[in-house]
Scaffold this motif. Structure first.
Motif, mmCIF file in Angstrom:
data_model
loop_
_atom_site.group_PDB
_atom_site.id
_atom_site.type_symbol
_atom_site.label_atom_id
_atom_site.label_comp_id
_atom_site.label_asym_id
_atom_site.label_seq_id
_atom_site.Cartn_x
_atom_site.Cartn_y
_atom_site.Cartn_z
ATOM 1 N N UNK A 120 3.429 -7.452 24.321
ATOM 2 C CA UNK A 120 4.404 -7.138 23.787
ATOM 3 C C UNK A 120 5.483 -8.118 23.099
ATOM 4 N N UNK A 121 5.647 -7.658 22.071
ATOM 5 C CA UNK A 121 6.376 -8.745 21.147
ATOM 6 C C UNK A 121 5.678 -9.388 20.020
ATOM 7 N N UNK A 122 4.193 -9.494 20.141
ATOM 8 C CA UNK A 122 3.467 -9.871 19.216
ATOM 9 C C UNK A 122 3.467 -9.118 17.917
ATOM 10 N N UNK A 123 3.352 -9.675 16.872
ATOM 11 C CA UNK A 123 3.312 -9.105 15.539
ATOM 12 C C UNK A 123 1.933 -8.860 15.211
ATOM 13 N N UNK A 124 1.649 -7.861 14.776
ATOM 14 C CA UNK A 124 0.198 -7.121 14.244
ATOM 15 C C UNK A 124 0.260 -6.950 12.592
ATOM 16 N N UNK A 125 -0.895 -6.688 12.297
ATOM 17 C CA UNK A 125 -1.016 -6.184 10.650
ATOM 18 C C UNK A 125 -2.172 -5.380 10.527
ATOM 19 N N UNK A 126 -1.847 -4.150 10.097
ATOM 20 C CA UNK A 126 -3.042 -3.149 9.978
ATOM 21 C C UNK A 126 -3.310 -3.246 8.227
ATOM 22 N N UNK A 127 -4.358 -3.164 8.021
ATOM 23 C CA UNK A 127 -4.906 -3.399 6.416
ATOM 24 C C UNK A 127 -4.801 -1.980 5.893
ATOM 25 N N UNK A 128 -4.652 -2.004 4.435
ATOM 26 C CA UNK A 128 -4.725 -0.797 3.855
ATOM 27 C C UNK A 128 -6.308 -0.282 3.641
ATOM 28 N N UNK A 129 -6.592 0.919 3.712
ATOM 29 C CA UNK A 129 -7.737 1.299 3.371
ATOM 30 C C UNK A 129 -7.545 2.333 2.273
ATOM 31 N N UNK A 130 -6.805 2.021 1.618
ATOM 32 C CA UNK A 130 -6.787 2.810 -0.009
ATOM 33 C C UNK A 130 -6.926 1.882 -1.067
ATOM 34 N N UNK A 131 -6.625 2.119 -2.134
ATOM 35 C CA UNK A 131 -7.055 1.393 -3.442
ATOM 36 C C UNK A 131 -6.056 0.268 -3.541
ATOM 37 N N UNK A 132 -4.754 0.589 -3.048
ATOM 38 C CA UNK A 132 -3.728 -0.511 -3.112
ATOM 39 C C UNK A 132 -3.376 -1.542 -1.817
ATOM 40 N N UNK A 133 -3.656 -2.779 -2.029
ATOM 41 C CA UNK A 133 -3.718 -3.779 -1.070
ATOM 42 C C UNK A 133 -2.210 -3.635 -0.328
ATOM 43 N N UNK A 134 -1.159 -3.167 -1.238
ATOM 44 C CA UNK A 134 0.126 -3.239 -0.629
ATOM 45 C C UNK A 134 0.518 -2.125 0.447
ATOM 46 N N UNK A 135 -0.588 -1.141 0.828
ATOM 47 C CA UNK A 135 -0.381 -0.437 2.022
ATOM 48 C C UNK A 135 -0.660 -1.286 3.329
ATOM 49 N N UNK A 136 -0.912 -2.364 3.224
ATOM 50 C CA UNK A 136 -0.916 -3.314 4.677
ATOM 51 C C UNK A 136 0.385 -3.120 5.245
ATOM 52 N N UNK A 137 0.527 -3.030 6.585
ATOM 53 C CA UNK A 137 1.613 -2.866 7.141
ATOM 54 C C UNK A 137 1.706 -3.808 8.514
ATOM 55 N N UNK A 138 2.993 -4.372 8.784
ATOM 56 C CA UNK A 138 3.308 -5.069 10.007
ATOM 57 C C UNK A 138 4.028 -4.416 11.180
ATOM 58 N N UNK A 139 3.474 -4.561 12.301
ATOM 59 C CA UNK A 139 4.143 -3.913 13.344
ATOM 60 C C UNK A 139 4.299 -4.755 14.400
ATOM 61 N N UNK A 140 5.287 -4.340 15.432
ATOM 62 C CA UNK A 140 5.761 -5.417 16.630
ATOM 63 C C UNK A 140 5.451 -4.612 17.928
ATOM 64 N N UNK A 141 4.500 -4.955 18.697
ATOM 65 C CA UNK A 141 3.990 -4.646 19.821
ATOM 66 C C UNK A 141 5.047 -4.119 21.127
ATOM 67 N N UNK A 142 4.759 -2.966 21.524
ATOM 68 C CA UNK A 142 5.702 -2.621 22.658
ATOM 69 C C UNK A 142 5.045 -2.672 24.022
ATOM 70 N N UNK A 143 5.908 -2.885 25.132
ATOM 71 C CA UNK A 143 5.114 -2.554 26.427
ATOM 72 C C UNK A 143 4.641 -1.168 26.427
ATOM 73 N N UNK A 144 3.378 -1.128 26.869
ATOM 74 C CA UNK A 144 2.543 0.309 27.011
ATOM 75 C C UNK A 144 1.889 0.062 28.375
#
Length: 1366
Positions: free
Chosen positions: A429-453
């Motif tokens: 929890x608290x780590x930052x991750x990135x999820x890549x685009x799976x479309x034509x635009x690389x700018x669809x990559x997104x960053x997220x913060x992990x929550x306790x789960x």
């Protein structure tokens, strides 16, 4: 620090390497100084006690105040030396004992841990930005707290170690302008066998326009010079993996929902699917004004199925005509307690569940007073989808200053759960991750913060932010399009401290943010460098040589260079940085592994000078690779045309040819290894192989044993490329290796088109070619090309191309006569035109429209008119075999074809392009497209356009075996051979060539290289026929005729147009291309008639018909042709015609030549009969192409027709690995498959008729063996499928609503795990689900499968092979 310790023994450290005279002060892999050094040798003299003056010497530069304090202490009274020696010895013993006991009190000493070395002294330099620290001989420091200094130099055996705790509770930040490590100095944070547990940060501060710039290194750096050791080892984490289930925009399958509007009078109602959060119905009932509206609402609620979520909000007023029956219905079915007393303009909102009672109802009311409701009536309830995603439904109503507002929201709450392919239990929890685009635009990559789960499995995480875009987590149409997911956070961090905005001379015209980050540079003859699981953030500078990690001219850094433990970087996270990721500059044998480069400027993984070899890049991820300014190839359009300081004169760079090549992996020498890497979004290319004509940069002048363009390719295995604009994979071109000049004003190192990849054994062009192997490439969602491959010989195999503008283009390594002829082959590969990955608008996606087999809205690679092609032929020769094409369907706006040709092609093309054993799926409407005049093909009249051709070897393309396929308007061709016509001083003439059998359909060729001394014309012609050649200008003085692709004894007759008074000198010879020499030269002699010429066609004769103005001669090959060579093994057979004439007349004899030389068309070979039946053995044998090829996937397809289709007689079916299980009767088909058997083993097949459906529940609960895949499909309308509860143990998160469905499909698993692929599909009454395709992994460890043997990992075998090769 001296080379020996206080007892005279050398520490157990690595011996000096590369000739350096200093010992490392702390690194043998996994080893540090032992707590108890061995006893001294007997011959050593007793150790003497140092004087107090000696002990008091400064080990680094102190501040003036500290020096004054030390001076005062030296004025104290001294005692006798014996007493002093005893006191110091005793004191030292107790200090050592205290250190050991102190360590022991935290955790047991471990000789693998550098911070537990008992010889270390705790060090706290404090917060002094002016302090210049020098750690030198005798200084062995353990940093235990935050510190700020100006600089740190570690030299002469000095050692700095970051302190750690067993529980990882320390948090140490060291701020400094720079750290320089040299001459035996060492910096350690953890070790490979004792990883750092706490949080350690090195913050590099300072601005570009302040402070001292150090020689070589500049500012804001960690530098390692000769003799230096840098060992940084953070806690291990799974670096990156793939999504195992699609991550939808907003976190919900059908998206979030938000609605708000004013003055919508009455009761506004939304019905939401409790299983998917989908809005099913949206209605408004004006119960204020009309009683009928109240009755309509009553019937509306009566018809709702139990379990449905209903949200109601008052707009304006709703009570005046609200009937009691309707009120009662709301009370009975939704559990409302407030509806009974609803008054005029009262704000009321409700969220309830049909037949859920009052406990499932949440409602709120607010009174209307003085044009306001005194707050918002807000109702909200939380639910879960059948996939386990938590979501909330909100309804609200209020009055604000006389304005009525009502609205609804459906959205995820408490985070979004991600399902991942690999074990990510190391992510916290608290780590930052990135999820890549799976479309034509690389700018669809997104960053997220992990929550306790706490409820997550080891394959799941929960993120705080709501996704904005769609990220695929599936294998689509057989192609692995699962998004990469990388962890950015590490517990050891190197970061640059940044200003709020761009400043000074930092290219602020291109960047509005500060780009002057930190950097790490390692130079030749370092003692030891290993970086693992380190985070580098805000690193790099827009200056040459200043990169996040830079191996600078280090030479061999593995065993070949004397390093016992080969140099490596492993598990790094380099993100939000300003100049590349890792630069390998003049360095060989480096291992780069499990490293992420995200959101960086310029080429990311960068091999610089064209001399770097034997480096291995294994399982690295690069994404969001953006343009930078350093090199022309880094720049985008505006940077390219603006930055003109290094061009000559007023030259304006051409962006598309000089620049615009920024790539995630920039590989400047082919002798490097790429295994398991992912290029997941670059401005231009994912992986770019280029070929330097000579070493560049600081390697200029270095003599290489072989040229890069002749060197065989290293290992290329299992790499994936997507979301790049120019190409996923690009193999072509080089860089300009000369400075700008009047002769060539382009900038040094701009993109250059002169290099061609033609690998030979040992890099020797006199030895056989060695085919470059591209094995297992996955390329999808690249705007222009999945792959552009030029050179030869090159083989692409086991690869997949999907949703690219053009899947794969092959271009030859050159053109005749400059190259000897090479080949390219693609086999066992899959091409998909437009897949079920429809994409998602946004993130700079530029193009969209209708497409695919269902003509649904989707994102597009280029605009809606762009002709999508799977495999594109440029020139050749190519061989396309055992490949499958799927889903190439034209639209009203564009042509879409499986196979096509390069558009606007002026170049030569060979008839040796062979296609065999290809398979076209049912949704391929256009097998081959030759182009058509229009915006993408212009007039389609260039030489290459007209001569487009390929050989359908087995008829798998056209249905006609051994057929040559060309344009319908090409009357020259029948058999595949070429005549190459080279002319001198043509002044841009066009050549007209006519076949004697079709003189009314000549071909006009414009020629290539019209600005050169020689122009070239290369028509593809039919053998054993006659042709005439004409020009649109005066007769040519010199013409060369070459026999290209002619086998021995192949012949044609040609007649060339000349004025009647022309004299000729005609010679024959074999041209040796390598040195330009001629051999076996023979002169042609004239004969008196065409008949005589025909009798002597094997002799060197010519006939000139002066009345017609036609020079006739036969071109007949003497030598055998080798392999793919254009010419025979003896050389290229060439006829040289030198003409002497004074005439300036147009040299076109068409009107005279025909009909005199007309010949009736005749067939040399009969047209074969059209083949019948399916092509046996055609297409790839592989069904699925994934990035984890060591795993086995089971392809499963469901065919679920609608009610109308079933009435029409369409079958329902479940297909498992190509085996169809069909059923026509209404009911449920259930297949049970062993999850541990490959390819598959069916353990049970059961069909439940409508009458027996009630028996299913018990069977699902008790009859399915463990470790089983459950496949279920219905046919017909089953009003009540009572199996909801029994599907929960098989994978659903909660019981599903299965009432009154048109079709139901379920994939489940019986066992102790809940795999991510378990899914439920349902459709409304009377509707079907169509074709549903899934790929289920088999034999997974988490299933509990007991494998007979260890799974073979080809990637790991290759990695081991590379280390042995070093």
């Amino acid at each position: 620090m001296h080379a020996s310790d206080s007892r005279g023994h050398a520490p157990a450290f690595l011996q000096p390497q590369n000739g350096n005279g200093h010992r490392s002060s702390g690194y043998v892999p996994g080893k540090v100084v032992p707590l108890r050094p061995p006893p001294p040798p007997k011959s050593q003299a007793p150790a003497k006690c140092p004087s107090i003056r000696q002990e008091a010497r400064a080990s680094f530069a102190f501040s003036p105040e500290e020096q004054q304090a030390q001076g005062g202490s030296r004025k104290q009274k001294r005692h006798k030396n014996t007493f002093i020696c005893f006191a110091i010895t005793s004191f030292s013993f107790f200090v050592a004992l205290a250190v050991v006991l102190g360590i022991s009190s935290k955790y047991a000493p471990d000789e693998n841990c550098p911070d537990q070395n008992p010889r270390l002294r705790n060090w706290d330099p404090g917060q002094d930005s002016a302090k210049q620290v020098v750690i030198k001989e005798g200084d062995m420091f353990r940093l235990t707290s935050d510190a700020t200094v100006n600089s740190i130099v570690i030299q002469d055996g000095g050692l700095l170690v970051f302190g750690d705790d067993k529980d990882g509770s320390r948090n140490i930040t060291l701020r400094t302008r720079y750290i320089l490590i040299k001459d035996g100095g060492a910096l350690h944070i953890g070790a490979e066998k004792c990883r750092y547990k706490s949080k350690a940060t090195i913050a590099l501060y300072g601005k570009s326009d302040e402070g001292e710039s150090m020689p070589t290194f500049g500012k804001k750096f960690i530098g390692v010079e000769a003799g230096g050791t840098l060992e940084l080892h953070g806690a291990q984490k799974a670096s990156w993996t793939l999504l195992a289930r699609t991550l939808n925009s907003s976190g919900l399958t059908y998206g979030s929902y938000a609605f708000e509007k004013g003055f919508i009078r009455g009761l506004n109602v939304r019905v939401i699917d409790q299983d998917t959060a989908k809005i099913l119905e949206s209605e408004r009932f004006d119960t204020h004004e009309f009683h009928n509206e109240s009755r309509r609402l009553q019937e509306f609620l009566r018809g709702q199925a139990p379990g449905r979520i209903v949200a109601i909000a008052v707009g304006d007023s709703a009570a005046k005509s609200l009937l009691q029956g309707t009120i009662q219905m709301i009370q009975d079915r939704l559990g409302s307690k407030l509806i009974q007393g609803l008054g005029y303009r009262q704000a009321w909102a409700l969220v309830g569940v049909i037949d859920g009672g009052s406990t499932a109802c949440n409602e709120s009311v607010r009174n209307y007073e003085n044009h306001s409701s005194g707050g918002k009536a807000l109702a909200q309830r939380e639910f879960h989808t059948v996939d386990g995603q938590k979501f909330s439904v909100t309804a609200y109503s209020e009055w604000i200053e006389g304005v009525s507002l009502s609205g609804f929201r459906v959205e995820v709450v408490d985070g979004v759960k991600l399902h991942l392919l690999d074990d990510v239990s190391s992510w916290k929890p608290g780590d930052q991750i990135v999820v890549a685009s799976t479309d034509y635009s690389m700018y669809q990559a997104e960053e997220f913060t992990l929550l306790p789960c706490p409820e997550c499995s080891r394959f799941q995480v929960k993120v705080k932010e709501t996704p904005q875009f769609l990220h695929m987590g599936e294998i689509i149409d057989g192609v692995d399009m699962r998004a990469e997911v990388g962890i950015l956070t590490r517990n050891v961090v190197i970061r640059g401290e940044m200003e709020d905005s761009c400043y000074a001379e930092n290219q602020c015209q291109f960047f509005d943010y500060d780009t002057f980050g930190g950097h790490v540079m390692i130079r030749k003859n370092f003692t030891s460098v290993h970086l693992s699981y380190v985070e580098l953030k805000h690193m790099g500078q827009q200056q040459l040589g200043r990169y996040p990690v830079h191996f600078h001219l280090c030479g061999d850094v593995d065993s070949k260079g004397g390093y016992r433990h080969a140099t490596s970087v492993d598990g790094l996270s380099i993100h939000h940085s300003f100049s590349r990721c890792i630069t390998v500059h003049g360095t060989d044998g480096l291992l780069i592994k499990d490293t992420i480069g995200f959101d960086t400027l310029g080429h990311c993984f960068f091999l610089e000078d064209g001399v770097e070899q034997r480096n291995t890049l294994f399982h690295n991820l690069g994404l969001l690779t953006k343009p930078g300014t350093l090199l022309p190839t880094d720049r985008n359009n505006s940077m390219c045309t603006t930055m003109r300081e290094k061009v000559f004169g007023n030259y304006v760079p051409v962006p598309t040819t000089d620049c615009m090549a920024v790539s995630t992996f920039w590989i400047a020498h082919p002798n490097n290894n790429l295994i398991n890497n992912a290029a997941a979004g670059s401005q231009d290319a994912g992986i770019w192989y280029l070929f330097h004509k000579e070493p560049t940069g600081e390697s200029s002048g270095l003599q290489l044993l072989t040229k890069p363009e002749l060197t065989p390719l290293g290992i290329f295995y299992n790499n994936r490329v997507h979301s790049s604009f120019k190409a996923g994979l690009f193999i072509d071109k080089g860089v300009k290796t000369t400075n700008a000049s009047d002769a060539d004003p382009r900038e040094y190192l701009c993109l250059d088109n002169s290099a061609r990849f033609r690998p030979h054994q040992d890099g020797d062009p006199e030895k056989p070619r060695v085919a470059a192997l591209i094995d297992r490439l996955i390329a999808f969602k690249n705007n222009d090309h999945g792959a552009w491959v030029r050179g030869g010989d090159i083989v692409v195999q086991n690869s997949a191309f999907a949703d690219n503008g053009i899947g794969l283009t092959f271009a030859s390594d050159g053109s005749f006569p400059s190259d000897e002829g090479s080949s390219q082959e693609v086999s066992e590969s899959l091409f998909v035109g437009e897949s079920r990955n429809y994409g998602f608008q946004g993130g700079q996606n530029k193009y969209g429209g209708l497409g695919g087999i269902d003509q649904k809205p989707r994102t597009l690679p280029r605009n809606r008119t762009f002709p999508i092609r799977g495999f594109q032929i440029y020139d050749g020769p190519i061989h396309l075999t055992r490949c499958t094409f799927k889903k190439y369907v034209p639209t009203p706006d564009r042509y879409t074809s499986a196979i096509g040709f390069l558009m606007k092609n002026s170049w030569q093309i060979t008839p040796r392009n062979n296609i065999s054993l290809v398979k076209f799926g049912p949704h391929v409407s256009l097998n081959v497209f030759f182009g058509k005049p229009g915006p993408w093909f212009e007039d389609c009249e260039l030489d290459g356009d007209k001569n487009s051709i390929f050989h359908d070897v087995d008829g798998s393309v056209t249905g006609y075996k051994d057929a040559y396929v060309g344009r319908i308007d090409n009357y020259l061709i029948r058999h595949p051979n070429c005549v190459y016509v080279q002319t001198l001083n043509t002044q841009s003439l066009t050549m007209t060539i006519a076949r004697d059998e079709y003189p009314s359909h000549p071909m006009v060729l414009r020629g290539t290289n019209q600005k050169a001394t020689f122009s070239q014309y290369q028509p593809v012609i039919m053998l054993e026929k006659g042709y005439t050649i004409h020009w649109n200008g005066p007769a040519l003085k010199t013409i060369f005729l070459y026999l290209i692709n002619f086998n021995k004894n192949d012949w044609i007759r040609v007649g060339l147009c000349y004025p009647p008074n022309t004299n000729f000198q005609i010679t024959f010879g074999f041209l040796q291309r390598h040195n330009g020499s001629l051999s076996k030269i023979e002169d042609y002699e004239p004969v008196n008639s065409l008949e005589e010429l025909q009798r002597k066609q094997s002799e060197r004769k010519f006939y000139f018909d002066s009345s017609m103005g036609l020079l006739f001669l036969y071109l007949k090959a003497q030598g055998h042709r080798d392999g793919h060579s254009y010419c025979s093994s003896q050389g290229c057979e060439r006829v040289k015609i030198q003409a002497t004439t004074d005439s300036k007349a147009i040299s076109n004899c068409m009107a005279k030549a025909y009909p005199r030389y007309y010949r009736k068309p005749s067939a040399l070979k009969r047209m074969p009969a059209m083949l019948k039946g399916l092509c046996q053995g055609c297409g790839t044998r592989q069904v699925v192409f994934t990035s984890d090829p060591h795993k086995s996937y089971l392809p499963v397809q469901f065919q679920s027709p609608s009610k109308a289709e079933t009435q029409r007689g369409d079958l329902s079916a479940i297909s498992v690995n190509g085996t169809d299980f069909t059923f026509r009767s209404e009911g449920v088909l259930l297949l049970i498959v062993d999850a541990c058997s490959v390819p598959f083993r069916l353990t049970e097949k059961k069909f439940f008729s409508l009458a027996d459906v009630r028996l299913m529940e018990e069977y699902l609960k008790t009859g399915i063996p463990p470790r089983s895949v459950v496949l279920l499909s219905t046919r017909g309308e089953i009003k009540q499928l009572n199996i909801s509860d029994s599907l929960v143990p098989l994978g659903l998160a909660k019981p599903a609503h299965l009432y009154n469905k048109g079709s139901t499909i379920f994939l489940g698993f019986s066992g102790n795990s809940k795999p991510s692929w378990t899914k439920l599909f349902t459709s409304p009454a009377k509707e079907g689900l169509g074709l549903v395709e899934q790929f289920i992994p088999l034999q997974l460890e988490e299933y509990g499968c007991h494998r007979a043997g260890t799974v073979r990992r080809r990637d790991l075998e290759l990695l081991k092979q590379t280390s042995k090769a070093h």
